[in-house]
Design a protein around this motif. Sequence first.
Motif, PDB file in Angstrom:
ATOM      1  N   ALA A  39     -84.064 -26.859 -17.266  1.00 45.85           N
ATOM      2  CA  ALA A  39     -84.307 -27.340 -18.628  1.00 45.85           C
ATOM      3  C   ALA A  39     -83.237 -28.347 -19.029  1.00 45.85           C
ATOM      4  O   ALA A  39     -82.117 -28.327 -18.499  1.00 45.85           O
ATOM      5  CB  ALA A  39     -84.311 -26.173 -19.617  1.00 45.85           C
ATOM      6  N   ASP A  42     -83.500 -31.560 -25.703  1.00 41.82           N
ATOM      7  CA  ASP A  42     -84.342 -32.631 -26.230  1.00 41.82           C
ATOM      8  C   ASP A  42     -83.499 -33.556 -27.097  1.00 41.82           C
ATOM      9  O   ASP A  42     -82.315 -33.292 -27.371  1.00 41.82           O
ATOM     10  CB  ASP A  42     -85.541 -32.066 -26.991  1.00 41.82           C
ATOM     11  CG  ASP A  42     -85.171 -31.223 -28.206  1.00 41.82           C
ATOM     12  OD1 ASP A  42     -84.072 -31.404 -28.756  1.00 41.82           O
ATOM     13  OD2 ASP A  42     -85.994 -30.379 -28.606  1.00 41.82           O
ATOM     14  N   LEU A 121     -93.028 -21.390 -29.568  1.00 44.14           N
ATOM     15  CA  LEU A 121     -92.580 -20.611 -28.414  1.00 44.14           C
ATOM     16  C   LEU A 121     -92.327 -19.152 -28.777  1.00 44.14           C
ATOM     17  O   LEU A 121     -92.186 -18.307 -27.900  1.00 44.14           O
ATOM     18  CB  LEU A 121     -91.299 -21.220 -27.819  1.00 44.14           C
ATOM     19  CG  LEU A 121     -91.433 -22.619 -27.225  1.00 44.14           C
ATOM     20  CD1 LEU A 121     -90.065 -23.137 -26.788  1.00 44.14           C
ATOM     21  CD2 LEU A 121     -92.400 -22.620 -26.050  1.00 44.14           C
ATOM     22  N   ARG A 143     -84.651 -12.422 -28.276  1.00 38.68           N
ATOM     23  CA  ARG A 143     -85.933 -13.114 -28.160  1.00 38.68           C
ATOM     24  C   ARG A 143     -87.066 -12.156 -28.529  1.00 38.68           C
ATOM     25  O   ARG A 143     -87.146 -11.053 -27.982  1.00 38.68           O
ATOM     26  CB  ARG A 143     -86.135 -13.637 -26.739  1.00 38.68           C
ATOM     27  CG  ARG A 143     -85.120 -14.687 -26.314  1.00 38.68           C
ATOM     28  CD  ARG A 143     -85.354 -15.128 -24.866  1.00 38.68           C
ATOM     29  NE  ARG A 143     -84.409 -16.162 -24.482  1.00 38.68           N
ATOM     30  CZ  ARG A 143     -83.174 -15.921 -24.036  1.00 38.68           C
ATOM     31  NH1 ARG A 143     -82.753 -14.660 -23.924  1.00 38.68           N
ATOM     32  NH2 ARG A 143     -82.374 -16.913 -23.718  1.00 38.68           N
ATOM     33  N   TYR A 146     -90.347 -14.821 -27.090  1.00 33.01           N
ATOM     34  CA  TYR A 146     -89.938 -16.233 -27.105  1.00 33.01           C
ATOM     35  C   TYR A 146     -90.077 -16.800 -25.698  1.00 33.01           C
ATOM     36  O   TYR A 146     -89.345 -16.395 -24.784  1.00 33.01           O
ATOM     37  CB  TYR A 146     -88.503 -16.367 -27.606  1.00 33.01           C
ATOM     38  CG  TYR A 146     -88.044 -17.804 -27.757  1.00 33.01           C
ATOM     39  CD1 TYR A 146     -88.422 -18.549 -28.868  1.00 33.01           C
ATOM     40  CD2 TYR A 146     -87.247 -18.404 -26.789  1.00 33.01           C
ATOM     41  CE1 TYR A 146     -88.015 -19.865 -29.010  1.00 33.01           C
ATOM     42  CE2 TYR A 146     -86.830 -19.710 -26.930  1.00 33.01           C
ATOM     43  CZ  TYR A 146     -87.217 -20.447 -28.037  1.00 33.01           C
ATOM     44  OH  TYR A 146     -86.818 -21.742 -28.188  1.00 33.01           O
ATOM     45  N   ASP A 147     -90.980 -17.706 -25.501  1.00 33.85           N
ATOM     46  CA  ASP A 147     -91.270 -18.267 -24.182  1.00 33.85           C
ATOM     47  C   ASP A 147     -90.451 -19.534 -23.942  1.00 33.85           C
ATOM     48  O   ASP A 147     -90.979 -20.623 -23.761  1.00 33.85           O
ATOM     49  CB  ASP A 147     -92.770 -18.572 -24.057  1.00 33.85           C
ATOM     50  CG  ASP A 147     -93.151 -19.003 -22.640  1.00 33.85           C
ATOM     51  OD1 ASP A 147     -92.429 -18.630 -21.700  1.00 33.85           O
ATOM     52  OD2 ASP A 147     -94.156 -19.722 -22.494  1.00 33.85           O
ATOM     53  N   GLY A 148     -89.156 -19.371 -23.994  1.00 34.77           N
ATOM     54  CA  GLY A 148     -88.267 -20.505 -23.768  1.00 34.77           C
ATOM     55  C   GLY A 148     -86.890 -20.004 -23.388  1.00 34.77           C
ATOM     56  O   GLY A 148     -86.655 -18.797 -23.286  1.00 34.77           O
ATOM     57  N   THR A 149     -85.965 -20.945 -23.189  1.00 32.78           N
ATOM     58  CA  THR A 149     -84.579 -20.569 -22.896  1.00 32.78           C
ATOM     59  C   THR A 149     -83.793 -20.497 -24.204  1.00 32.78           C
ATOM     60  O   THR A 149     -83.462 -19.413 -24.678  1.00 32.78           O
ATOM     61  CB  THR A 149     -83.959 -21.574 -21.918  1.00 32.78           C
ATOM     62  OG1 THR A 149     -84.120 -22.915 -22.434  1.00 32.78           O
ATOM     63  CG2 THR A 149     -84.600 -21.473 -20.550  1.00 32.78           C
ATOM     64  N   TYR A 150     -83.552 -21.664 -24.802  1.00 38.24           N
ATOM     65  CA  TYR A 150     -82.865 -21.754 -26.084  1.00 38.24           C
ATOM     66  C   TYR A 150     -83.556 -22.839 -26.901  1.00 38.24           C
ATOM     67  O   TYR A 150     -84.069 -23.819 -26.334  1.00 38.24           O
ATOM     68  CB  TYR A 150     -81.378 -22.086 -25.884  1.00 38.24           C
ATOM     69  CG  TYR A 150     -80.699 -21.173 -24.891  1.00 38.24           C
ATOM     70  CD1 TYR A 150     -80.408 -19.855 -25.233  1.00 38.24           C
ATOM     71  CD2 TYR A 150     -80.384 -21.618 -23.612  1.00 38.24           C
ATOM     72  CE1 TYR A 150     -79.822 -18.992 -24.311  1.00 38.24           C
ATOM     73  CE2 TYR A 150     -79.793 -20.770 -22.692  1.00 38.24           C
ATOM     74  CZ  TYR A 150     -79.523 -19.457 -23.047  1.00 38.24           C
ATOM     75  OH  TYR A 150     -78.954 -18.613 -22.135  1.00 38.24           O
ATOM     76  N   LYS A 154     -85.764 -28.161 -23.366  1.00 37.27           N
ATOM     77  CA  LYS A 154     -87.106 -28.379 -22.818  1.00 37.27           C
ATOM     78  C   LYS A 154     -87.159 -27.949 -21.364  1.00 37.27           C
ATOM     79  O   LYS A 154     -86.399 -28.447 -20.528  1.00 37.27           O
ATOM     80  CB  LYS A 154     -87.485 -29.866 -22.909  1.00 37.27           C
ATOM     81  CG  LYS A 154     -87.558 -30.431 -24.308  1.00 37.27           C
ATOM     82  CD  LYS A 154     -88.071 -31.869 -24.272  1.00 37.27           C
ATOM     83  CE  LYS A 154     -87.164 -32.760 -23.420  1.00 37.27           C
ATOM     84  NZ  LYS A 154     -87.622 -34.170 -23.427  1.00 37.27           N
ATOM     85  N   LYS A 155     -88.040 -27.013 -21.060  1.00 41.35           N
ATOM     86  CA  LYS A 155     -88.222 -26.595 -19.674  1.00 41.35           C
ATOM     87  C   LYS A 155     -88.890 -27.701 -18.863  1.00 41.35           C
ATOM     88  O   LYS A 155     -89.807 -28.365 -19.344  1.00 41.35           O
ATOM     89  CB  LYS A 155     -89.103 -25.349 -19.603  1.00 41.35           C
ATOM     90  CG  LYS A 155     -88.406 -24.040 -19.928  1.00 41.35           C
ATOM     91  CD  LYS A 155     -89.370 -22.885 -19.666  1.00 41.35           C
ATOM     92  CE  LYS A 155     -88.724 -21.540 -19.921  1.00 41.35           C
ATOM     93  NZ  LYS A 155     -89.673 -20.425 -19.651  1.00 41.35           N
TER      94      LYS A 155
END
Length: 383
Positions: A39, A42, A121, A143, A146-150, A154-155
Motif C-alpha cells: 500500500a 494517497d 472500507l 478495526r 475495516y477492509d484496509g490497512t490505515y 491505498k492498497k
Amino acid sequence: MTSREPVGIRRLEAIHYYVHDLDRSRRFYTGALDFAETAVSDDALAARGKQKSVIFEAGAVRVLVSQPVGEGGRAWRWLQKHPDGVGTLIFEVEDAAHTLRVLESRGATPISDVIETKDDLGTFKTFSITTPFGGSTFRFVQRDRYDGTYPGMKKHATPQGGKNAFGFLGIDHITSNFETMSPALLWMEHVMGFERFWDIQFHTNDVAGERESGSGLKSTVMWDRKSGAKFANNEPKRPFFRASQINLFHEDQKGDGIQHAALGVKDIIPAVRGLRERGVRFMPTPGTYYDMLPQRLEETGVKEIDEKSDILRELEILVDGEGLKKYLLQIFLQDSAGLYGEREAGPFFYEIIQRKGSQGFGGGNFRALFESIERQHKMEGRI
C-alpha cells in the motif's frame, strides 16, 4: 505483580519507520528482504501528514515507512532530532476506547482522543500515547469490519515486489536501549500492565583480567501475557559506561530508543543463505564461538541440535537455549548506518530468529552480539 485489568492488546501489528530516503527503503525491503509492497499513501494523506508512506509486508511482519514531504509532519519532526529510526509501534486492540480509558487511568499521556474514521472500507479507530522510548510513540488501532490497512493508505491491486521467499513469520520481539531503564520498566509495568519475563546482566570478555575497556549491560524482558508481545530493554552496566554499546547507541540515536526488531522465520538456514546471496550483511561471529559451541550446548542442557555445526559456522548463525533440545537460532543484520554507509541511516537493525522449543532470549548470544558490535566499534576507532 498484582493482577491488572488488561488493556486489550491483540498483537504488535507493525513498526513505523521514519527515513530520509524512501526509495532506499523500498530497495531494501522488496529487493533484499523479499517483502511485498502492499500500500501507498494517497495524495490527501500525504498532503495532510506532510509525508509519503509505503507499507511493506512479509508473513505477519508489517513495516510502515514514511519520508517527509516538506516541513512539519511527524516524520520531519522525528528526523530533526534523530537519524532514521522506528518512531512508532502500532498495536491492534480489541476496543480502542477501553484501551484509552485503562491507560489514562494508570497515568498514560494520550496525544489525542480516539479518532474514528468511517468510510466505504468500514470503521477504523485509533489513538496514540507518549512513551519513555526516546521520541517513539505507541499507536493503538481498532478495526470494525475495516477492509484496509490505515485510512489514507491505498492498497495495491496486486502486491508489488517480493513473495516472502525467506519465510518471515512475524515480529518476535522489540529491543530498546536506555541510559537508565528503570523508569521505562516501571512505566511498562504500571501503565501498560506488562510483566517481567526474563533478565540477564554481564560484561563482554574485554573486561576480564587487566583490560581497561569493555561493554556491559543489564537487560530485562517485559511482556503482555495475553498477546505475547515481548520487549527486551537494555541499559549500560559499569564499569566503562561511556564505552558501552548502549551509550554509543544513545549517542548515535541522539537519545534512548528502539535498537532492533526480531523477525521470526520458519527455517533460518535457507533464509540466511538466501539473504547473503542478495548481498545482505550481518554482524560477524568469530570462529572461536563455534569451537566452544559443543561445550555451551552441554552447559545449557540443550545437548543436541538438528543443524550441522559446520553450516552454522559457515553462515555465522548463533545458537542458545535451555533444557534438552529447547533452543533457538538467531543472527543479527548490520545496523542501517553500516548497511548503507551513512550515519544518518541510524543504528537500528533487524534480528532473524527461529525458535525450536525455546522461549528465551539467547543469554549467551547477547554476549556474542555485544562482542561483535564491540569489534566493529574498535575498527571504527570509537573505543
